[in-house]
Scaffold this motif. Structure first.
Motif, mmCIF file in Angstrom:
data_model
loop_
_atom_site.group_PDB
_atom_site.id
_atom_site.type_symbol
_atom_site.label_atom_id
_atom_site.label_comp_id
_atom_site.label_asym_id
_atom_site.label_seq_id
_atom_site.Cartn_x
_atom_site.Cartn_y
_atom_site.Cartn_z
ATOM 1 N N THR A 41 46.999 30.415 52.370
ATOM 2 C CA THR A 41 46.206 31.307 51.010
ATOM 3 C C THR A 41 44.888 32.437 51.294
ATOM 4 O OG1 THR A 41 45.163 29.452 50.227
ATOM 5 C CG2 THR A 41 47.655 30.397 49.459
ATOM 6 N N VAL A 42 44.971 33.078 50.666
ATOM 7 C CA VAL A 42 43.754 34.233 50.628
ATOM 8 C C VAL A 42 43.174 34.288 49.071
ATOM 9 C CG1 VAL A 42 42.224 36.266 51.177
ATOM 10 C CG2 VAL A 42 44.420 34.660 52.826
ATOM 11 N N SER A 43 41.780 33.752 48.766
ATOM 12 C CA SER A 43 41.781 34.066 47.472
ATOM 13 C C SER A 43 40.230 34.872 47.317
ATOM 14 C CB SER A 43 41.161 32.537 46.342
ATOM 15 O OG SER A 43 41.854 31.951 46.698
ATOM 16 N N VAL A 44 40.410 35.582 46.834
ATOM 17 C CA VAL A 44 39.512 37.243 46.868
ATOM 18 C C VAL A 44 38.779 37.028 45.178
ATOM 19 C CG1 VAL A 44 39.197 39.090 47.331
ATOM 20 C CG2 VAL A 44 41.123 37.756 48.362
ATOM 21 N N GLU A 45 37.775 37.678 45.586
ATOM 22 C CA GLU A 45 37.312 37.389 43.726
ATOM 23 C C GLU A 45 36.393 38.706 44.443
ATOM 24 O OE1 GLU A 45 34.600 34.780 42.551
ATOM 25 O OE2 GLU A 45 33.431 36.250 41.358
ATOM 26 N N THR A 46 37.440 39.846 43.349
ATOM 27 C CA THR A 46 37.013 41.765 43.388
ATOM 28 C C THR A 46 37.532 42.336 42.522
ATOM 29 O OG1 THR A 46 37.732 42.766 45.439
ATOM 30 C CG2 THR A 46 39.337 41.829 44.611
ATOM 31 N N GLU A 47 36.724 43.711 42.702
ATOM 32 C CA GLU A 47 37.168 44.869 42.138
ATOM 33 C C GLU A 47 38.078 45.485 42.239
ATOM 34 O OE1 GLU A 47 35.741 45.047 38.795
ATOM 35 O OE2 GLU A 47 33.629 44.268 38.550
ATOM 36 N N THR A 48 38.734 45.116 43.917
ATOM 37 C CA THR A 48 40.039 45.720 44.510
ATOM 38 C C THR A 48 40.769 45.823 44.136
ATOM 39 O OG1 THR A 48 38.134 45.888 46.553
ATOM 40 C CG2 THR A 48 40.090 47.043 46.618
ATOM 41 N N SER A 49 41.397 46.571 44.061
ATOM 42 C CA SER A 49 43.253 46.165 43.445
ATOM 43 C C SER A 49 43.725 45.717 44.322
ATOM 44 C CB SER A 49 43.669 47.395 43.169
ATOM 45 O OG SER A 49 44.634 48.272 44.376
ATOM 46 N N GLU A 50 44.998 44.621 44.057
ATOM 47 C CA GLU A 50 45.643 43.722 45.092
ATOM 48 C C GLU A 50 45.551 44.847 45.907
ATOM 49 O OE1 GLU A 50 48.014 41.113 42.642
ATOM 50 O OE2 GLU A 50 48.803 39.752 44.209
ATOM 51 N N SER A 51 46.616 46.030 45.281
ATOM 52 C CA SER A 51 47.595 46.493 46.513
ATOM 53 C C SER A 51 46.428 47.012 47.925
ATOM 54 C CB SER A 51 48.231 47.950 45.758
ATOM 55 O OG SER A 51 47.523 48.539 45.361
ATOM 56 N N SER A 52 45.531 47.661 47.230
ATOM 57 C CA SER A 52 44.604 47.700 48.312
ATOM 58 C C SER A 52 44.131 46.762 49.359
ATOM 59 C CB SER A 52 43.206 48.021 47.905
ATOM 60 O OG SER A 52 43.397 49.014 47.233
ATOM 61 N N ILE A 53 44.313 44.858 48.844
ATOM 62 C CA ILE A 53 43.981 44.537 50.371
ATOM 63 C C ILE A 53 44.978 43.591 50.226
ATOM 64 C CG2 ILE A 53 43.190 41.517 49.473
ATOM 65 C CD1 ILE A 53 40.770 43.334 49.017
ATOM 66 N N LYS A 54 45.758 43.834 50.110
ATOM 67 C CA LYS A 54 47.342 43.784 50.628
ATOM 68 C C LYS A 54 47.399 44.305 52.195
ATOM 69 C CE LYS A 54 51.024 41.648 47.346
ATOM 70 N NZ LYS A 54 51.870 41.847 46.110
ATOM 71 N N GLU A 55 47.335 45.965 51.583
ATOM 72 C CA GLU A 55 47.026 46.926 52.542
ATOM 73 C C GLU A 55 46.439 46.560 54.091
ATOM 74 O OE1 GLU A 55 47.848 50.816 51.011
ATOM 75 O OE2 GLU A 55 46.274 51.312 51.961
ATOM 76 N N LEU A 56 45.209 45.631 53.297
ATOM 77 C CA LEU A 56 43.620 46.071 53.895
ATOM 78 C C LEU A 56 44.990 44.354 54.828
ATOM 79 C CD1 LEU A 56 41.164 46.570 55.088
ATOM 80 C CD2 LEU A 56 40.662 44.989 53.946
ATOM 81 N N ILE A 57 44.968 43.736 54.898
ATOM 82 C CA ILE A 57 45.567 42.425 54.949
ATOM 83 C C ILE A 57 46.207 42.780 56.210
ATOM 84 C CG2 ILE A 57 46.351 40.343 55.065
ATOM 85 C CD1 ILE A 57 44.984 39.923 52.032
ATOM 86 N N THR A 58 47.945 43.398 56.053
ATOM 87 C CA THR A 58 48.427 44.106 56.317
ATOM 88 C C THR A 58 48.102 45.100 57.688
ATOM 89 O OG1 THR A 58 50.011 44.037 54.415
ATOM 90 C CG2 THR A 58 51.019 45.152 56.283
ATOM 91 N N SER A 59 47.618 45.595 57.765
ATOM 92 C CA SER A 59 46.822 46.316 58.207
ATOM 93 C C SER A 59 46.277 46.355 59.668
ATOM 94 C CB SER A 59 45.996 47.609 57.736
ATOM 95 O OG SER A 59 44.408 47.203 57.764
ATOM 96 N N ILE A 60 45.698 44.746 59.634
ATOM 97 C CA ILE A 60 44.884 43.605 60.097
ATOM 98 C C ILE A 60 46.085 43.346 61.478
ATOM 99 C CG2 ILE A 60 42.527 44.123 59.742
ATOM 100 C CD1 ILE A 60 42.925 41.757 58.828
ATOM 101 N N GLY A 61 47.603 43.476 61.269
ATOM 102 C CA GLY A 61 48.143 42.321 61.459
ATOM 103 C C GLY A 61 48.919 41.670 60.692
ATOM 104 N N HIS A 62 48.512 40.900 59.772
ATOM 105 C CA HIS A 62 48.789 40.206 59.331
ATOM 106 C C HIS A 62 49.903 40.451 57.901
ATOM 107 C CE1 HIS A 62 47.082 36.684 61.104
ATOM 108 N NE2 HIS A 62 45.897 37.960 60.657
ATOM 109 N N THR A 63 50.976 39.074 57.440
ATOM 110 C CA THR A 63 51.492 39.460 56.758
ATOM 111 C C THR A 63 51.869 39.056 55.499
ATOM 112 O OG1 THR A 63 53.246 39.019 58.782
ATOM 113 C CG2 THR A 63 54.379 38.892 56.418
ATOM 114 N N VAL A 64 51.494 40.103 53.918
ATOM 115 C CA VAL A 64 51.353 39.325 52.526
ATOM 116 C C VAL A 64 53.090 39.157 52.218
ATOM 117 C CG1 VAL A 64 50.744 39.597 50.632
ATOM 118 C CG2 VAL A 64 49.066 39.993 53.084
ATOM 119 N N GLU A 65 52.594 37.873 51.549
ATOM 120 C CA GLU A 65 54.593 37.360 50.862
ATOM 121 C C GLU A 65 54.000 37.895 50.071
ATOM 122 O OE1 GLU A 65 56.035 33.099 52.276
ATOM 123 O OE2 GLU A 65 55.843 32.588 50.367
#
Ligand SMILES: [Cu+2]
Length: 65
Positions: A41-65
């Protein structure tokens, strides 16, 4: 600040945790990131939207469930 908790099943080691943490902090310097390799699991305390963080994680080759 909102805290997002994302399940990232592609995390297998501390190296993955480091790469994910660095990329999120690089994108949002204010973010507080906590990666749990055991529970994948990845916990992020941020002002950034969840969709942007998901996109970022996906863009570096990881899979978000
Ligand atoms: Cu790894």
């Amino acid at each position: 600040m909102a805290t997002l908790t994302l399940k990232v099943p592609s995390i297998v080691c501390e190296g993955c945790a480091d790469v994910i943490t660095k990329n999120i902090v690089n994108y949002d310097a204010q973010a507080k990131v906590d990666v749990n390799v055991t529970s994948k699991t990845v916990s992020v305390e941020t002002e950034t939207s969840e969709s942007s963080i998901k996109e970022l994680i996906t863009s570096i080759g990881h899979t978000v469930e």
